[in-house]
Design an enzyme around this catalytic site. Structure first.
Site, PDB file in Angstrom:
ATOM      1  N   SER A   1     -81.279  22.387  -4.777  1.00  0.00           N
ATOM      2  CA  SER A   1     -79.708  22.405  -5.173  1.00  0.00           C
ATOM      3  C   SER A   1     -78.360  22.238  -4.531  1.00  0.00           C
ATOM      4  O   SER A   1     -78.314  22.395  -3.874  1.00  0.00           O
ATOM      5  CB  SER A   1     -79.540  23.545  -6.650  1.00  0.00           C
ATOM      6  OG  SER A   1     -78.307  23.440  -6.934  1.00  0.00           O
TER       7      SER A   1
ATOM      8  N   LYS B   1     -81.190  18.156  -6.628  1.00  0.00           N
ATOM      9  CA  LYS B   1     -80.416  18.367  -7.795  1.00  0.00           C
ATOM     10  C   LYS B   1     -78.897  18.648  -7.591  1.00  0.00           C
ATOM     11  O   LYS B   1     -78.738  18.920  -6.506  1.00  0.00           O
ATOM     12  CB  LYS B   1     -80.957  19.604  -8.385  1.00  0.00           C
ATOM     13  CG  LYS B   1     -79.382  20.441  -9.533  1.00  0.00           C
ATOM     14  CD  LYS B   1     -80.440  21.341 -10.029  1.00  0.00           C
ATOM     15  CE  LYS B   1     -79.114  22.571 -10.759  1.00  0.00           C
ATOM     16  NZ  LYS B   1     -79.897  23.919 -11.184  1.00  0.00           N
TER      17      LYS B   1
ATOM     18  N   LYS C   1     -74.605  19.092  -8.487  1.00  0.00           N
ATOM     19  CA  LYS C   1     -73.472  19.656  -9.239  1.00  0.00           C
ATOM     20  C   LYS C   1     -72.641  18.505  -9.737  1.00  0.00           C
ATOM     21  O   LYS C   1     -72.329  18.410  -8.126  1.00  0.00           O
ATOM     22  CB  LYS C   1     -72.949  21.010  -8.295  1.00  0.00           C
ATOM     23  CG  LYS C   1     -74.507  22.324  -8.694  1.00  0.00           C
ATOM     24  CD  LYS C   1     -74.788  23.161  -9.775  1.00  0.00           C
ATOM     25  CE  LYS C   1     -75.250  23.998  -9.475  1.00  0.00           C
ATOM     26  NZ  LYS C   1     -76.226  24.919 -10.666  1.00  0.00           N
TER      27      LYS C   1
ATOM     28  N   ASP D   1     -76.307  19.097 -12.819  1.00  0.00           N
ATOM     29  CA  ASP D   1     -76.486  20.522 -13.210  1.00  0.00           C
ATOM     30  C   ASP D   1     -75.189  20.595 -13.734  1.00  0.00           C
ATOM     31  O   ASP D   1     -73.961  20.597 -12.280  1.00  0.00           O
ATOM     32  CB  ASP D   1     -76.751  21.692 -12.404  1.00  0.00           C
ATOM     33  CG  ASP D   1     -76.875  22.429 -13.596  1.00  0.00           C
ATOM     34  OD1 ASP D   1     -76.475  23.035 -14.356  1.00  0.00           O
ATOM     35  OD2 ASP D   1     -77.229  23.278 -12.718  1.00  0.00           O
TER      36      ASP D   1
ATOM     37  N   GLU E   1     -78.736  18.521 -16.568  1.00  0.00           N
ATOM     38  CA  GLU E   1     -78.687  20.085 -16.774  1.00  0.00           C
ATOM     39  C   GLU E   1     -77.195  21.008 -17.628  1.00  0.00           C
ATOM     40  O   GLU E   1     -76.182  20.813 -16.836  1.00  0.00           O
ATOM     41  CB  GLU E   1     -78.964  20.449 -15.908  1.00  0.00           C
ATOM     42  CG  GLU E   1     -79.690  22.355 -15.720  1.00  0.00           C
ATOM     43  CD  GLU E   1     -80.123  22.737 -14.643  1.00  0.00           C
ATOM     44  OE1 GLU E   1     -80.393  22.281 -13.479  1.00  0.00           O
ATOM     45  OE2 GLU E   1     -79.030  24.536 -14.821  1.00  0.00           O
TER      46      GLU E   1
ATOM     47  N   ASP F   1     -80.040  25.358 -19.012  1.00  0.00           N
ATOM     48  CA  ASP F   1     -79.923  26.362 -18.643  1.00  0.00           C
ATOM     49  C   ASP F   1     -79.384  27.584 -19.219  1.00  0.00           C
ATOM     50  O   ASP F   1     -80.355  28.638 -19.614  1.00  0.00           O
ATOM     51  CB  ASP F   1     -79.591  25.943 -17.021  1.00  0.00           C
ATOM     52  CG  ASP F   1     -79.926  27.151 -16.247  1.00  0.00           C
ATOM     53  OD1 ASP F   1     -79.304  28.378 -16.705  1.00  0.00           O
ATOM     54  OD2 ASP F   1     -79.268  27.137 -15.220  1.00  0.00           O
TER      55      ASP F   1
ATOM     56  N   LYS G   1     -85.558  30.938 -15.960  1.00  0.00           N
ATOM     57  CA  LYS G   1     -84.992  31.892 -15.047  1.00  0.00           C
ATOM     58  C   LYS G   1     -85.210  33.017 -15.589  1.00  0.00           C
ATOM     59  O   LYS G   1     -84.570  33.304 -16.531  1.00  0.00           O
ATOM     60  CB  LYS G   1     -83.574  31.251 -14.770  1.00  0.00           C
ATOM     61  CG  LYS G   1     -82.804  29.915 -13.877  1.00  0.00           C
ATOM     62  CD  LYS G   1     -81.382  30.215 -14.119  1.00  0.00           C
ATOM     63  CE  LYS G   1     -81.080  29.153 -12.492  1.00  0.00           C
ATOM     64  NZ  LYS G   1     -79.252  29.124 -13.443  1.00  0.00           N
TER      65      LYS G   1
ATOM     66  N   GLY H   1     -83.253  28.730 -10.069  1.00  0.00           N
ATOM     67  CA  GLY H   1     -82.589  29.453  -9.064  1.00  0.00           C
ATOM     68  C   GLY H   1     -81.744  30.243  -8.939  1.00  0.00           C
ATOM     69  O   GLY H   1     -81.159  29.526  -9.677  1.00  0.00           O
TER      70      GLY H   1
END
Ligand code: OSB
Ligand code: MG
Length: 369
Positions: free
Chosen positions: A135, A161, A163, A188, A213, A238, A262, A290
């Site tokens: 990530s 991934k 952000k 995400d 996400e 998420d 998670k 995570g």
């Protein structure tokens, strides 16, 4: 299982590189370790609540208080024979899933060590190698982002991934796709958008993303369902996926096509496995998220991700991607195939290094039954 003692430690550890999401940039992580003792064995859990209520409303202070005033006393009051007993008893207390999950994880580790089995066996896991993903936070420039992605790909990560947030989205995906046309890629948003941004979000359909996400805030399943109807890219929840019941409603509404699991967000392993089993039955892919955990929380995530329906690459990376020196030996490493091996010793199967834990500890308290 007679729990003789619970210890809480508040730790602070610096990241090797800042981590920036739509809710801000962090240089270090503050979190709580839980250590549970029984008959000469020790179980460890990690509470993923941060110093500030940015990802969710929980903080290290609220978690400490809820553990000290309610969860730990309830554990000592009636005792448990299995971690599931704690999960059931903790249900009477509303909310505070991260606090509950950290204690439950310590009990699972302890339970598995008492019966001499690695956690993955206790959970009924099947996978022996976990597909790793990385990530990558928001950077100061797209050049820096591309450079970081290149380094991670060289290290073996299979899926990336990134952000996103308003202003750091379409053009960034464009640049990443231009540079790395074929890589498995997902984004995400950590809830940074609203339906007003629909036009921007729909442009993300052009980049062959595995998923988007959490575009909208945590408590907003409805707007997710409206957006999903208009997009070909699967949405993944998420922050909104707080329990099996929430996931059922999300799927019935059509709010997502993928679920990120998670342990901390859903309140423990029992709930996480319920979500996993429910999604397997509904044929909805899941993967393990995570929270930049230390090796203790990460080892727990690795054992969870051995369950058969974790079919997508996970937010599970090597120790050195997060911290200069992790709290465990051996550290988590990534193979050339981009996978993480599952520890085989009893419990979490890795050894917390007490000296390193103490060096990062800001506050410590012992509770006896
Ligand atoms: O949204 O998945 C998230 C880290 C902190 C808080 C929220 C998230 C994340 C990550 C990091 O994306 C994933 C990891 O631990 O590698
Ligand atoms: Mg996320």
């Amino acid at each position: 299982m007679k729990i003789e003692r619970i210890e809480l430690s508040l730790l602070e550890m610096s990241y090797v590189h800042y981590f920036e999401t739509s809710f801000g940039r962090e240089e270090k992580r503050t979190f709580i370790l839980v250590k549970a003792a029984s008959g000469g064995e020790f179980g460890y859990g990690e509470i993923v609540a941060d110093r500030m209520p940015l990802y969710s409303y929980e903080t290290t202070s609220t978690a400490w208080t809820v553990l000290k005033e309610f969860l730990i006393p309830s554990l000592f009051k009636s005792g448990i024979t299995h971690p599931q007993d704690f999960y059931e008893r903790a249900q009477v207390f509303k909310g505070h899933p991260m606090a509950k999950a950290g204690l439950e994880l310590a009990l699972w580790d302890l339970f598995a060590k008492c019966i001499g089995q690695p956690l993955w066996k206790v959970y009924g896991g099947e996978r022996q190698e976990i597909p790793a993903g990385v990530s990558v936070g928001i950077q100061d420039s797209t050049e820096e982002l591309l450079e970081r992605i290149r380094t991670f790909l060289d290290e073996g990560y299979r899926r990336v991934k990134i952000k996103i947030k308003p202003g750091w989205d379409v053009h960034v995906c464009e640049e990443v796709r231009k540079e790395f046309p074929g890589i498995p890629l997902q984004v995400d948003a950590n809830g940074a958008y609203t339906l007003k941004d629909k036009a921007t979000l729909k442009r993300l359909d052009d980049f062959d993303l595995i998923m988007i996400e959490q575009p909208f805030p945590p408590y907003d399943l409805w707007d997710h369902s409206l957006l999903q109807k208009e997009m070909k890219t699967p949405l993944c929840l998420d922050e909104s996926a707080v329990s099996q019941d929430a996931v059922r409603k999300a799927l019935e509404m059509g709010s997502c096509r993928i679920v990120n699991i998670k342990v901390g967000r859903v309140g423990g392993i029992v709930e996480a496995i319920k979500i996993h089993d429910f999604c397997r039955q509904k044929n909805i892919p899941v993967w393990c998220g995570g929270m930049l955990e230390s090796g203790i929380g990460r080892a727990h995530n690795i054992h969870l991700a051995t369950l058969s329906h974790f079919t997508l690459p996970n937010d599970l990376s090597a120790s050195k991607r997060y911290y200069k020196q992790d709290l465990i030996e051996p550290p988590v490493e990534i193979s050339k195939r981009g996978t993480i091996a599952v520890p085989q010793s009893p419990g979490i199967g890795v050894n917390p290094q007490e000296g390193r834990v103490n060096k990062s500890t800001l506050r410590h308290e012992i509770f006896s039954g």
